[in-house]
Design a protein around this motif. Structure first.
Motif, PDB file in Angstrom:
ATOM      1  N   VAL A 117      24.973  18.451  69.419  1.00  0.00           N
ATOM      2  CA  VAL A 117      26.285  17.861  69.132  1.00  0.00           C
ATOM      3  C   VAL A 117      26.361  16.424  69.624  1.00  0.00           C
ATOM      4  CG1 VAL A 117      28.746  17.985  69.657  1.00  0.00           C
ATOM      5  CG2 VAL A 117      27.505  20.051  69.026  1.00  0.00           C
ATOM      6  N   LEU A 118      25.783  16.155  70.804  1.00  0.00           N
ATOM      7  CA  LEU A 118      25.763  14.780  71.306  1.00  0.00           C
ATOM      8  C   LEU A 118      24.673  13.967  70.614  1.00  0.00           C
ATOM      9  CD1 LEU A 118      26.327  15.422  75.121  1.00  0.00           C
ATOM     10  CD2 LEU A 118      28.015  14.907  73.351  1.00  0.00           C
ATOM     11  N   GLY A 119      23.589  14.626  70.213  1.00  0.00           N
ATOM     12  CA  GLY A 119      22.545  13.979  69.431  1.00  0.00           C
ATOM     13  C   GLY A 119      21.686  12.993  70.188  1.00  0.00           C
ATOM     14  N   LYS A 120      21.751  13.000  71.530  1.00  0.00           N
ATOM     15  CA  LYS A 120      20.996  12.008  72.296  1.00  0.00           C
ATOM     16  C   LYS A 120      19.614  12.547  72.650  1.00  0.00           C
ATOM     17  CE  LYS A 120      25.064   9.779  74.338  1.00  0.00           C
ATOM     18  NZ  LYS A 120      25.766   9.425  75.595  1.00  0.00           N
ATOM     19  N   PRO A 121      18.565  11.724  72.489  1.00  0.00           N
ATOM     20  CA  PRO A 121      17.223  12.169  72.849  1.00  0.00           C
ATOM     21  C   PRO A 121      17.128  12.508  74.336  1.00  0.00           C
ATOM     22  CG  PRO A 121      17.134  10.178  71.507  1.00  0.00           C
ATOM     23  CD  PRO A 121      18.566  10.375  71.890  1.00  0.00           C
ATOM     24  N   VAL A 122      16.246  13.447  74.649  1.00  0.00           N
ATOM     25  CA  VAL A 122      16.021  13.877  76.027  1.00  0.00           C
ATOM     26  C   VAL A 122      14.631  13.419  76.443  1.00  0.00           C
ATOM     27  CG1 VAL A 122      15.850  15.866  77.568  1.00  0.00           C
ATOM     28  CG2 VAL A 122      17.521  15.872  75.689  1.00  0.00           C
ATOM     29  N   ALA A 123      14.529  12.802  77.601  1.00  0.00           N
ATOM     30  CA  ALA A 123      13.242  12.327  78.097  1.00  0.00           C
ATOM     31  C   ALA A 123      12.355  13.508  78.480  1.00  0.00           C
ATOM     32  CB  ALA A 123      13.457  11.406  79.293  1.00  0.00           C
ATOM     33  N   ALA A 124      11.061  13.230  78.610  1.00  0.00           N
ATOM     34  CA  ALA A 124      10.083  14.294  78.841  1.00  0.00           C
ATOM     35  C   ALA A 124      10.375  15.094  80.107  1.00  0.00           C
ATOM     36  CB  ALA A 124       8.683  13.696  78.899  1.00  0.00           C
ATOM     37  N   ALA A 125      10.703  14.409  81.193  1.00  0.00           N
ATOM     38  CA  ALA A 125      10.908  15.116  82.468  1.00  0.00           C
ATOM     39  C   ALA A 125      12.043  16.143  82.388  1.00  0.00           C
ATOM     40  CB  ALA A 125      11.144  14.117  83.595  1.00  0.00           C
ATOM     41  N   PRO A 126      13.255  15.749  81.968  1.00  0.00           N
ATOM     42  CA  PRO A 126      14.309  16.772  81.850  1.00  0.00           C
ATOM     43  C   PRO A 126      14.000  17.811  80.777  1.00  0.00           C
ATOM     44  CG  PRO A 126      15.094  14.629  81.075  1.00  0.00           C
ATOM     45  CD  PRO A 126      13.803  14.389  81.763  1.00  0.00           C
ATOM     46  N   ALA A 127      13.282  17.413  79.719  1.00  0.00           N
ATOM     47  CA  ALA A 127      12.888  18.393  78.695  1.00  0.00           C
ATOM     48  C   ALA A 127      11.952  19.435  79.294  1.00  0.00           C
ATOM     49  CB  ALA A 127      12.232  17.684  77.519  1.00  0.00           C
ATOM     50  N   HIS A 128      11.104  18.993  80.228  1.00  0.00           N
ATOM     51  CA  HIS A 128      10.213  19.934  80.920  1.00  0.00           C
ATOM     52  C   HIS A 128      11.016  20.857  81.833  1.00  0.00           C
ATOM     53  CE1 HIS A 128       7.136  20.778  84.230  1.00  0.00           C
ATOM     54  NE2 HIS A 128       6.723  21.454  83.170  1.00  0.00           N
ATOM     55  N   GLU A 129      12.019  20.324  82.478  1.00  0.00           N
ATOM     56  CA  GLU A 129      12.837  21.122  83.396  1.00  0.00           C
ATOM     57  C   GLU A 129      13.561  22.254  82.680  1.00  0.00           C
ATOM     58  OE1 GLU A 129      15.464  18.460  85.383  1.00  0.00           O
ATOM     59  OE2 GLU A 129      13.867  17.366  86.426  1.00  0.00           O
ATOM     60  N   ILE A 130      13.973  22.013  81.440  1.00  0.00           N
ATOM     61  CA  ILE A 130      14.705  23.057  80.703  1.00  0.00           C
ATOM     62  C   ILE A 130      13.776  23.937  79.885  1.00  0.00           C
ATOM     63  CG2 ILE A 130      16.840  21.717  80.624  1.00  0.00           C
ATOM     64  CD1 ILE A 130      16.198  20.924  77.762  1.00  0.00           C
TER      65      ILE A 130
END
Length: 703
Positions: free
Chosen positions: A171-184
């Motif tokens: 919904v926000l459509g903002k890209p997520v950086a690798a580090a937080p993407a790894h965390e989730i």
């Protein structure tokens, strides 16, 4: 195996699948590489390559795992949006390609660098695992096009990261950086060294583990995350303001609800239904149009191919007020040193303090680091001496809107600026040619009209004077991108494109309140149309006393003049067209209503009720008409440039596509008829296009 050896092994065994796809094997790991510049978009050739390469990998008895990688500067950055409106897109369909990847019986690893956005991330989600470089970003930004991820993204993403996080990402459509993407859990590991080598090692380990690979479609850890029955209702309520006027966010929520409540295949069918509903909508058509329109503004057809650009290593800004300090920030943030000049020390200190304060606000919001803040402020060189601009490659004047003052400054700059320096004015209305005439080098003079706040607003009107040299235009258009602006080229006229376009709206609003509607009724209709605020609320925000009112010549002949004469200057006085409380919250003013009713009585016209649609037409049809005149005069290159300027500069609601696109959705015949009904003479261009059955927003067709 060292990284160089890994690359050599891939190259030596690489076999061409098609022009953009190769298949190689490094030991027992198959490596599929996509190389389709500039961003490896999922066009027909890429889809065919993926389909055939994964079929080969499935049949290759010596390949025990598969790595999907991309050459160039990025992983698959998304779908090829140009194909969206194609009547018969090339086969195979993306969903068929992803089904093949999804069905691969061997462990599959997506090796992500650069960005994996939209269809790119949906492709990676069809692999069993995802590895990425530390600088990689992933996301599903389809909401910006009025769409939802339509290739399984709404169904697969929640299965990994959970419904709440999936909703926020889409919904926000903002890209997520690798580090937080790894965390989730979206990225399985971050590769610090060579990406391909790390991905191959990861694939080998996946095989050695002996655990059968589980497709994302069969995973459920995300769906098992704690969430209650009220999650979706709460998300809607918490984001109601952001959702307002937009269809895509609600459809995304519904799709994720399907992921949580339905089996995968049923959820995919629901996603397809919701995607198609959006794709066929006028909103998505408008947003897709704006997507391409933004990218076209920098193209200037009459600039010779290969026109050189002047190097801009140092910038000067004259005037440290709100505009000047904001303009300076754009260059400081882009890594370009700025000399900021003022006449008085107090004004200079205020400007420097404002710059520092704005950066500190960004720091608190996490938008920059302390080191970045320090670097930006260290690039700033305050001065009280205009002679300090002698080494600047670009000098931008940002002083009070007074022709004689600007001409005086440019005459002084003529003797200070180095040969070849570009001299720019930030004027929003004045004649660039008259300003350029104050110098002996009018070819070096150009208008750079920033919109307030200059460090935030994305629009930059580049105003080309009659003598402005081509390389100066090319430099300005390119520089806009450097400082993260959307450039729109304009010719010289009063108000250029955006201000000239919106002047008729304000004139119409002032005239309309003499016929019946009160200011807040007019504003309400404009907000319902999609503007963040109506024209009268905007006047109160800007200040009625700074929009051309002169107490020495005021004649009490308009509502605005009387409000100014009585000290009702807007929000800063807690009284303008509206009354304001201590928190600047507006309420309809009995004083203003009585004043408007008095002027209605003087006008000797019988006030009547107006519908919201009538109010919108009265205010916006003249804007369309002015846009057509601007095109006829050659002030704007394209109708789409006008739409970008109004959306970016004046907050015209993007879901309407801008005034030119909106006019076509209304119908040019109706536009003409309604203009005539309100006493406006339709621009000849409107009549020609209507007679030819042509569209306004694509004019000229050859641009």
């Amino acid at each position: 195996m060292a990284s160089g050896q890994t690359l050599d092994a891939v190259r030596e065994s690489a076999q061409s699948i098609n022009d953009v796809t190769t298949y190689a094997r490094v030991g027992t790991v198959a490596v599929i590489t996509i190389d389709s510049p500039p961003v490896n978009a999922l066009g027909g050739a890429v889809r065919r390559g993926l389909m055939d390469a994964f079929a080969r990998a499935a049949d290759d008895s010596e390949a025990h795992a598969v790595v999907l990688a991309c050459a160039g500067r990025t992983f698959i950055a998304g779908a090829d949006i140009r194909e969206f409106d194609a009547p018969d897109p090339d086969a195979p369909d993306l969903l068929d390609v992803l089904a093949r990847i999804d069905a691969c019986p061997k462990p599959t690893v997506a090796a992500i660098h650069g960005t994996a956005l939209g269809g790119g991330l949906e492709t990676a989600l069809c692999c069993h695992y995802r590895v990425a470089t530390p600088s990689a970003k992933v996301g599903l930004p389809e909401v910006a096009l009025g769409l939802l991820p339509g290739a399984g993204g709404t169904q697969r993403l929640p299965r990994i990261v959970g419904a709440q996080t999936a909703l926020e990402m889409m919904v926000l459509g903002k890209p997520v950086a690798a580090a937080p993407a790894h965390e989730i859990g979206l990225i399985d590991t971050i590769v610090e060294g060579d990406l391909l080598e790390g991905a191959i090692a990861f694939a080998r380990n996946a095989v050695l583990s002996g655990a059968p690979p589980v497709p994302v479609r069969e995973r459920s850890e995300g769906l098992s995350l704690p969430h209650d029955a009220e999650l979706f209702a709460r998300f809607r309520a918490d984001n109601a303001r952001a959702f307002k006027g937009y269809q895509a966010p609600e459809n995304i929520v519904r799709a994720v609800e399907a992921a949580v409540t339905l089996p995968f295949e049923a959820g995919m069918r629901r996603e397809a239904e919701l995607f198609q509903e959006l794709f066929a909508s006028r909103q998505s058509a408008a947003l897709r149009y704006l997507f391409f329109a933004e990218r076209q503004t920098a193209r200037v057809p009459d600039l010779p191919t290969g026109t050189p650009k002047r190097p801009i290593a140092k910038v000067g800004v004259i005037g440290a007020g709100t505009m000047g300090s904001g303009i300076a920030m754009n260059f400081l943030s882009a890594g370009i040193p700025v000399t900021l000049v003022e006449q008085e020390d107090a004004a200079l200190e205020r400007g420097v303090a404002a710059i520092r304060r704005n950066y500190e606000i960004s720091l608190k919001k996490g938008k920059l680091t302390p080191a970045t803040l320090d670097a930006c402020t260290e690039r700033l060189h305050p001065s009280l001496d205009m002679a300090d601009l002698c080494e600047a490659d670009l000098i931008i004047e940002a002083v009070f809107e007074k022709m004689t003052l600007k001409q005086e400054i440019f005459a002084r700059l003529d003797g200070i600026a180095r040969p070849g320096a570009i001299l720019a004015t930030n004027t929003s209305f004045l004649d660039i040619n008259a300003i350029a005439a104050a110098t002996s080098r009018p070819g070096d003079v150009i208008g750079l009209h920033f919109f307030s706040p200059a460090n935030v607003m994305r629009l930059l009107e580049v105003v080309r004077g009659s003598a402005t040299r081509p390389d100066v235009v090319a430099t300005a258009m390119g520089l806009a991108r450097t400082i993260a602006k959307i450039p729109v080229l304009s010719g010289v006229c009063d108000g250029f494109i955006a201000n000239r376009m919106m002047t008729p709206r304000m004139d119409a609003a002032q005239a309309l309140i003499l016929e019946g509607p009160l200011p807040w009724e007019v504003d309400k209709a404009m907000v319902a149309y999609g503007f963040a605020m109506g024209p009268f609320a905007m006047l109160d925000l800007v200040g009625l006393d700074v929009i051309g009112w002169d107490p020495a010549t005021s004649t009490s002949s308009t509502v605005t003049q009387v409000l100014c004469e009585t000290g009702r200057w807007g929000q800063k006085r807690q009284a303008g067209f509206y009354d304001y409380d201590a928190t600047r919250r507006p309420s309809p003013s009995p004083v203003t209503e009585a004043l408007v009713r008095e002027f209605q009585f003087r006008a000797e016209t019988q006030p009547r009720l107006f519908s919201g649609e009538e109010i919108v037409e009265r205010l916006l049809l003249p804007v369309v008409n002015e846009g057509a005149r601007i095109l006829e005069e050659g002030i704007a290159l394209r109708a789409s440039d006008i739409d970008v300027a109004l959306v970016m500069g004046y907050g015209w609601p993007p879901v309407t596509g801008g005034p030119m696109f909106w006019a076509d959705t209304v119908g040019l015949e109706k536009i003409i008829a309604r203009l005539e009904a309100i006493g406006e003479t339709p621009a000849p261009l409107l009549r020609r296009l209507a007679d030819d059955g042509a569209a306004l927003h694509t004019w000229p067709a050859t641009a």
